[in-house]
Design a protein around this motif. Structure first.
Motif, mmCIF file in Angstrom:
data_model
loop_
_atom_site.group_PDB
_atom_site.id
_atom_site.type_symbol
_atom_site.label_atom_id
_atom_site.label_comp_id
_atom_site.label_asym_id
_atom_site.label_seq_id
_atom_site.Cartn_x
_atom_site.Cartn_y
_atom_site.Cartn_z
ATOM 1 N N GLU A 6 1.188 -11.489 -27.588
ATOM 2 C CA GLU A 6 0.735 -11.188 -28.927
ATOM 3 C C GLU A 6 -0.645 -11.244 -29.301
ATOM 4 O O GLU A 6 -1.419 -12.097 -28.736
ATOM 5 C CB GLU A 6 1.567 -11.659 -30.300
ATOM 6 C CG GLU A 6 2.945 -11.642 -30.137
ATOM 7 C CD GLU A 6 3.666 -10.270 -30.496
ATOM 8 O OE1 GLU A 6 2.614 -9.736 -31.268
ATOM 9 O OE2 GLU A 6 4.678 -10.029 -30.391
ATOM 10 N N PRO A 7 -1.435 -10.210 -29.848
ATOM 11 C CA PRO A 7 -0.961 -9.084 -30.552
ATOM 12 C C PRO A 7 -1.182 -8.006 -29.854
ATOM 13 O O PRO A 7 -1.174 -6.835 -30.337
ATOM 14 C CB PRO A 7 -1.870 -9.128 -31.636
ATOM 15 C CG PRO A 7 -3.163 -9.814 -31.175
ATOM 16 C CD PRO A 7 -2.763 -10.657 -29.928
ATOM 17 N N TYR A 8 -1.238 -7.947 -28.489
ATOM 18 C CA TYR A 8 -1.358 -6.772 -27.494
ATOM 19 C C TYR A 8 -0.236 -5.677 -27.991
ATOM 20 O O TYR A 8 0.700 -5.956 -28.190
ATOM 21 C CB TYR A 8 -1.141 -6.879 -26.088
ATOM 22 C CG TYR A 8 -2.588 -7.658 -25.697
ATOM 23 C CD1 TYR A 8 -3.566 -6.900 -25.365
ATOM 24 C CD2 TYR A 8 -2.357 -8.987 -25.233
ATOM 25 C CE1 TYR A 8 -4.729 -7.466 -24.871
ATOM 26 C CE2 TYR A 8 -3.430 -9.486 -24.663
ATOM 27 C CZ TYR A 8 -4.710 -8.872 -24.443
ATOM 28 O OH TYR A 8 -5.886 -9.600 -23.778
ATOM 29 N N ASP A 9 -0.551 -4.514 -28.048
ATOM 30 C CA ASP A 9 0.274 -3.241 -28.197
ATOM 31 C C ASP A 9 -0.183 -2.512 -27.081
ATOM 32 O O ASP A 9 -1.024 -1.780 -26.925
ATOM 33 C CB ASP A 9 -0.062 -2.466 -29.461
ATOM 34 C CG ASP A 9 0.766 -1.212 -29.683
ATOM 35 O OD1 ASP A 9 1.389 -0.681 -28.715
ATOM 36 O OD2 ASP A 9 0.767 -0.959 -30.775
ATOM 37 N N ARG A 37 6.291 -4.060 -28.638
ATOM 38 C CA ARG A 37 5.327 -3.530 -28.361
ATOM 39 C C ARG A 37 4.391 -3.932 -27.322
ATOM 40 O O ARG A 37 3.362 -3.454 -26.830
ATOM 41 C CB ARG A 37 4.370 -2.850 -29.410
ATOM 42 C CG ARG A 37 5.177 -2.169 -30.555
ATOM 43 C CD ARG A 37 4.639 -1.486 -31.364
ATOM 44 N NE ARG A 37 5.303 -0.392 -32.211
ATOM 45 C CZ ARG A 37 5.693 0.806 -31.587
ATOM 46 N NH1 ARG A 37 5.347 1.228 -30.322
ATOM 47 N NH2 ARG A 37 6.259 1.487 -32.247
ATOM 48 N N THR A 38 4.717 -5.342 -27.005
ATOM 49 C CA THR A 38 3.675 -6.056 -26.085
ATOM 50 C C THR A 38 4.369 -5.950 -24.373
ATOM 51 O O THR A 38 3.608 -6.331 -23.562
ATOM 52 C CB THR A 38 3.915 -7.604 -26.205
ATOM 53 O OG1 THR A 38 5.130 -8.191 -26.120
ATOM 54 C CG2 THR A 38 3.295 -7.869 -27.716
ATOM 55 N N THR A 39 5.344 -5.157 -24.248
ATOM 56 C CA THR A 39 6.050 -5.008 -23.042
ATOM 57 C C THR A 39 5.339 -3.676 -22.473
ATOM 58 O O THR A 39 5.120 -2.784 -22.893
ATOM 59 C CB THR A 39 7.351 -4.604 -23.084
ATOM 60 O OG1 THR A 39 7.842 -3.589 -23.918
ATOM 61 C CG2 THR A 39 8.117 -6.009 -23.463
ATOM 62 N N LEU A 40 5.272 -3.700 -21.054
ATOM 63 C CA LEU A 40 5.105 -2.640 -20.246
ATOM 64 C C LEU A 40 5.702 -2.636 -18.770
ATOM 65 O O LEU A 40 6.120 -3.461 -18.330
ATOM 66 C CB LEU A 40 3.335 -2.684 -19.994
ATOM 67 C CG LEU A 40 3.165 -3.834 -19.126
ATOM 68 C CD1 LEU A 40 2.671 -3.552 -17.865
ATOM 69 C CD2 LEU A 40 1.771 -4.508 -19.937
ATOM 70 N N ARG A 41 5.608 -1.441 -18.093
ATOM 71 C CA ARG A 41 6.397 -1.115 -16.961
ATOM 72 C C ARG A 41 5.285 -0.721 -16.052
ATOM 73 O O ARG A 41 4.587 -0.050 -16.101
ATOM 74 C CB ARG A 41 7.508 -0.221 -16.960
ATOM 75 C CG ARG A 41 8.578 -0.778 -17.924
ATOM 76 C CD ARG A 41 9.596 0.662 -18.196
ATOM 77 N NE ARG A 41 10.531 0.817 -16.991
ATOM 78 C CZ ARG A 41 11.769 0.188 -17.050
ATOM 79 N NH1 ARG A 41 12.208 -0.038 -17.989
ATOM 80 N NH2 ARG A 41 12.290 0.505 -16.005
#
Length: 70
Positions: A6-9, A37-41
Motif C-alpha cells: 500500500e498505497p500503490y495503485d 488495486r495493489t495487485t498485478l500480473r
C-alpha cells in the motif's frame, strides 16, 4: 498474481512504468468483488531468465521513479 505494498495503485502506475520499457497487467480487473488495486500480473512464460531479470530491473526503476514523483 503479485501485490505491491500500500498505497500503490497498479492501474495508475502503469503509464509511468511503461516509460521504462516494461509493462504488466493491473490485477484489479481480475476480481469478482472489490478489487485489490495493489495487485498485478506478470507474464514470464516465454522469456529467458536474463529477460526476466532485465524486466524486473526496469519495473523496479519505474516504480522508484513513480514513488519519487517523476
Amino acid at each position: 498474481m503479485g501485490a505491491l505494498p500500500e498505497p500503490y495503485d497498479t492501474t495508475a502506475l502503469l503509464p509511468q512504468v511503461v516509460r521504462h520499457d516494461v509493462a504488466y497487467v493491473p490485477g484489479a480487473p481480475f476480481y469478482v468483488g472489490p478489487p485489490d488495486r495493489t495487485t498485478l500480473r506478470l507474464c514470464f512464460v516465454t522469456q529467458t531468465p536474463e529477460e526476466i531479470e532485465e524486466g524486473l530491473r526496469r519495473l523496479g526503476k519505474g516504480l522508484r521513479a513513480a514513488s519519487a514523483g517523476a
